[in-house]
Design a protein around this motif. Structure first.
Motif, PDB file in Angstrom:
ATOM      1  N   THR A 218      -4.213 -61.602   1.026  1.00 35.90           N
ATOM      2  CA  THR A 218      -6.126 -60.507   0.937  1.00 35.90           C
ATOM      3  C   THR A 218      -5.493 -60.718  -0.578  1.00 35.90           C
ATOM      4  N   VAL A 219      -6.268 -59.689  -1.115  1.00 35.36           N
ATOM      5  CA  VAL A 219      -6.588 -60.274  -2.395  1.00 35.36           C
ATOM      6  C   VAL A 219      -7.611 -58.219  -2.389  1.00 35.36           C
ATOM      7  N   ILE A 220      -7.458 -57.761  -3.654  1.00 33.56           N
ATOM      8  CA  ILE A 220      -7.811 -56.531  -4.116  1.00 33.56           C
ATOM      9  C   ILE A 220      -8.282 -56.511  -5.239  1.00 33.56           C
ATOM     10  N   ALA A 221      -9.203 -55.945  -5.748  1.00 34.78           N
ATOM     11  CA  ALA A 221      -9.616 -55.450  -6.673  1.00 34.78           C
ATOM     12  C   ALA A 221     -10.695 -54.311  -7.370  1.00 34.78           C
ATOM     13  N   GLY A 222     -10.126 -53.657  -8.360  1.00 37.31           N
ATOM     14  CA  GLY A 222     -11.113 -52.796  -8.441  1.00 37.31           C
ATOM     15  C   GLY A 222     -12.734 -52.942  -8.862  1.00 37.31           C
ATOM     16  N   GLY A 223     -12.452 -53.784  -9.588  1.00 34.14           N
ATOM     17  CA  GLY A 223     -14.343 -54.445  -9.587  1.00 34.14           C
ATOM     18  C   GLY A 223     -14.307 -55.884  -8.986  1.00 34.14           C
ATOM     19  N   ASN A 224     -14.750 -56.837  -9.753  1.00 36.11           N
ATOM     20  CA  ASN A 224     -15.629 -58.172  -9.001  1.00 36.11           C
ATOM     21  C   ASN A 224     -13.826 -58.962  -8.612  1.00 36.11           C
ATOM     22  N   ILE A 225     -14.310 -60.140  -7.623  1.00 33.46           N
ATOM     23  CA  ILE A 225     -13.263 -60.621  -7.226  1.00 33.46           C
ATOM     24  C   ILE A 225     -13.795 -62.307  -8.000  1.00 33.46           C
ATOM     25  N   TYR A 226     -13.912 -63.144  -8.169  1.00 33.57           N
ATOM     26  CA  TYR A 226     -13.906 -64.230  -8.655  1.00 33.57           C
ATOM     27  C   TYR A 226     -13.044 -65.129  -7.774  1.00 33.57           C
ATOM     28  N   ILE A 227     -12.779 -66.276  -7.059  1.00 26.19           N
ATOM     29  CA  ILE A 227     -11.910 -66.963  -6.589  1.00 26.19           C
ATOM     30  C   ILE A 227     -12.421 -68.922  -6.836  1.00 26.19           C
ATOM     31  N   MET A 228     -11.837 -68.732  -7.782  1.00 21.82           N
ATOM     32  CA  MET A 228     -11.828 -70.504  -7.749  1.00 21.82           C
ATOM     33  C   MET A 228     -10.855 -71.497  -7.087  1.00 21.82           C
ATOM     34  N   GLY A 229     -11.803 -71.487  -5.540  1.00 16.60           N
ATOM     35  CA  GLY A 229     -10.522 -71.548  -4.568  1.00 16.60           C
ATOM     36  C   GLY A 229     -11.126 -71.762  -3.077  1.00 16.60           C
ATOM     37  N   THR A 230     -10.155 -71.655  -1.998  1.00 16.80           N
ATOM     38  CA  THR A 230     -10.790 -71.389  -0.506  1.00 16.80           C
ATOM     39  C   THR A 230     -10.636 -70.357  -0.287  1.00 16.80           C
ATOM     40  N   LEU A 231     -11.693 -69.804   0.148  1.00 15.93           N
ATOM     41  CA  LEU A 231     -11.472 -68.059   0.314  1.00 15.93           C
ATOM     42  C   LEU A 231     -11.157 -67.640   1.785  1.00 15.93           C
ATOM     43  N   LYS A 232      -9.788 -68.251   2.653  1.00 17.93           N
ATOM     44  CA  LYS A 232      -9.889 -68.028   3.990  1.00 17.93           C
ATOM     45  C   LYS A 232      -9.914 -66.826   4.256  1.00 17.93           C
ATOM     46  N   GLY A 233      -9.105 -66.036   3.374  1.00 26.19           N
ATOM     47  CA  GLY A 233      -8.292 -63.890   4.212  1.00 26.19           C
ATOM     48  C   GLY A 233      -9.122 -63.326   3.646  1.00 26.19           C
ATOM     49  N   ILE A 234      -8.433 -62.040   3.068  1.00 20.62           N
ATOM     50  CA  ILE A 234      -9.266 -60.787   3.192  1.00 20.62           C
ATOM     51  C   ILE A 234      -9.416 -60.755   1.869  1.00 20.62           C
ATOM     52  N   ALA A 235     -10.745 -61.012   1.012  1.00 20.92           N
ATOM     53  CA  ALA A 235     -10.815 -60.369   0.062  1.00 20.92           C
ATOM     54  C   ALA A 235     -11.396 -58.704   0.300  1.00 20.92           C
ATOM     55  N   HIS A 236     -11.423 -57.763  -0.668  1.00 15.70           N
ATOM     56  CA  HIS A 236     -12.006 -56.287  -0.781  1.00 15.70           C
ATOM     57  C   HIS A 236     -12.338 -56.394  -2.018  1.00 15.70           C
ATOM     58  N   ALA A 237     -13.486 -55.652  -3.085  1.00 14.43           N
ATOM     59  CA  ALA A 237     -13.792 -55.941  -3.877  1.00 14.43           C
ATOM     60  C   ALA A 237     -14.354 -54.780  -4.175  1.00 14.43           C
ATOM     61  N   GLY A 238     -14.382 -53.490  -5.437  1.00 22.48           N
ATOM     62  CA  GLY A 238     -14.958 -52.257  -5.711  1.00 22.48           C
ATOM     63  C   GLY A 238     -13.694 -51.642  -5.253  1.00 22.48           C
ATOM     64  N   PHE A 239     -11.749 -51.698  -4.816  1.00 22.66           N
ATOM     65  CA  PHE A 239     -11.770 -51.075  -4.246  1.00 22.66           C
ATOM     66  C   PHE A 239     -11.837 -50.075  -4.365  1.00 22.66           C
TER      67      PHE A 239
END
Length: 225
Positions: free
Chosen positions: A132-153
């Motif tokens: 899981t990746v969580i950010a208060g702002g934007n999320i930029y992933i230079m790779g493969t996202l196969k899990g959970i991403a939560h932007a604008g937390f």
């Protein structure tokens, strides 16, 4: 509009704006504010009037802010909407910088791991299933996202998630959530994609190129290094 020595009172359709001089002493300011507001409240109707207070380059402690609010509230028809100052503490400035900073991290987020940053996240690596990746702002992933991403937390609906390969198990932006697409509907894509909240208040995934039109300010990377 009435102009006084240390206080300017301006009436608007939304209520009153009080401009308080930032060069006089705080005690003199309080005394004059009490007098002028008493005069003003006597000349107005009994309807509630909202008050915005602008103190310029004066720093107010929490106690002083509460004193001004209480002084204004004592006038039977006045309600404090906000107190605005041009000055913030070093701690507040540090927190503001932290919340808008782009954090670059090079690692793989494995199953069971959670990466949480206050501002924008630039991850060079993959987010594996169960990660899981969580950010208060934007999320930029230079790779493969196969899990959970939560932007604008913290509730920012303008935040986005971008990934070189977008195959999330779940996407979240602010309070909006979308699940992964069905495996039989998922197509192999070779271009970077982004997820954002559309006009229907739903998360949609599109080509990264649409961001220059949907989020023009994002290209400035405000707060970045």
């Amino acid at each position: 509009m009435k102009k006084f020595q240390n206080i300017t009172i301006k009436g608007t359709k939304d209520g009153l704006i009080l401009h308080l001089d930032d060069s006089c002493s705080y005690e003199d300011l309080k005394k004059e504010l009490d007098i002028k507001l008493s005069e003003s409240s006597r000349s107005r109707e009994d309807r509630l009037i909202t008050v915005k207070v602008q103190v310029g380059n004066r720093y107010l402690s929490n106690e002083q802010e509460e004193e001004l609010k209480e002084l204004i509230r004592q006038k039977k028809n006045l309600v404090v909407d906000s107190i605005i100052s041009n000055v913030i503490t070093k701690e507040e400035a540090s927190k503001l910088n932290e919340d808008t900073e782009i954090i670059p991290i090079a690692r793989i987020i494995r199953s069971g791991q959670v990466l949480h940053v206050p501002g924008d996240l630039l991850l060079v690596g993959d987010v594996n299933p169960g990660g899981t990746v969580i950010a208060g702002g934007n999320i930029y992933i230079m790779g493969t996202l196969k899990g959970i991403a939560h932007a604008g937390f913290y509730g920012n609906k303008e935040a986005i998630v971008a990934a070189s390969s977008m195959k999330p198990s779940q996407l979240r932006i602010a309070s909006c959530i979308t699940r992964a697409p069905d495996q039989n509907q998922e197509q192999e894509k070779r271009e970077m994609e982004c997820a954002y909240i559309n006009e229907q208040d739903q998360i949609t995934v599109d080509r990264l190129q649409v961001l220059m039109h949907l989020r023009p300010n994002i290209t400035r990377l405000e707060g970045g290094q």
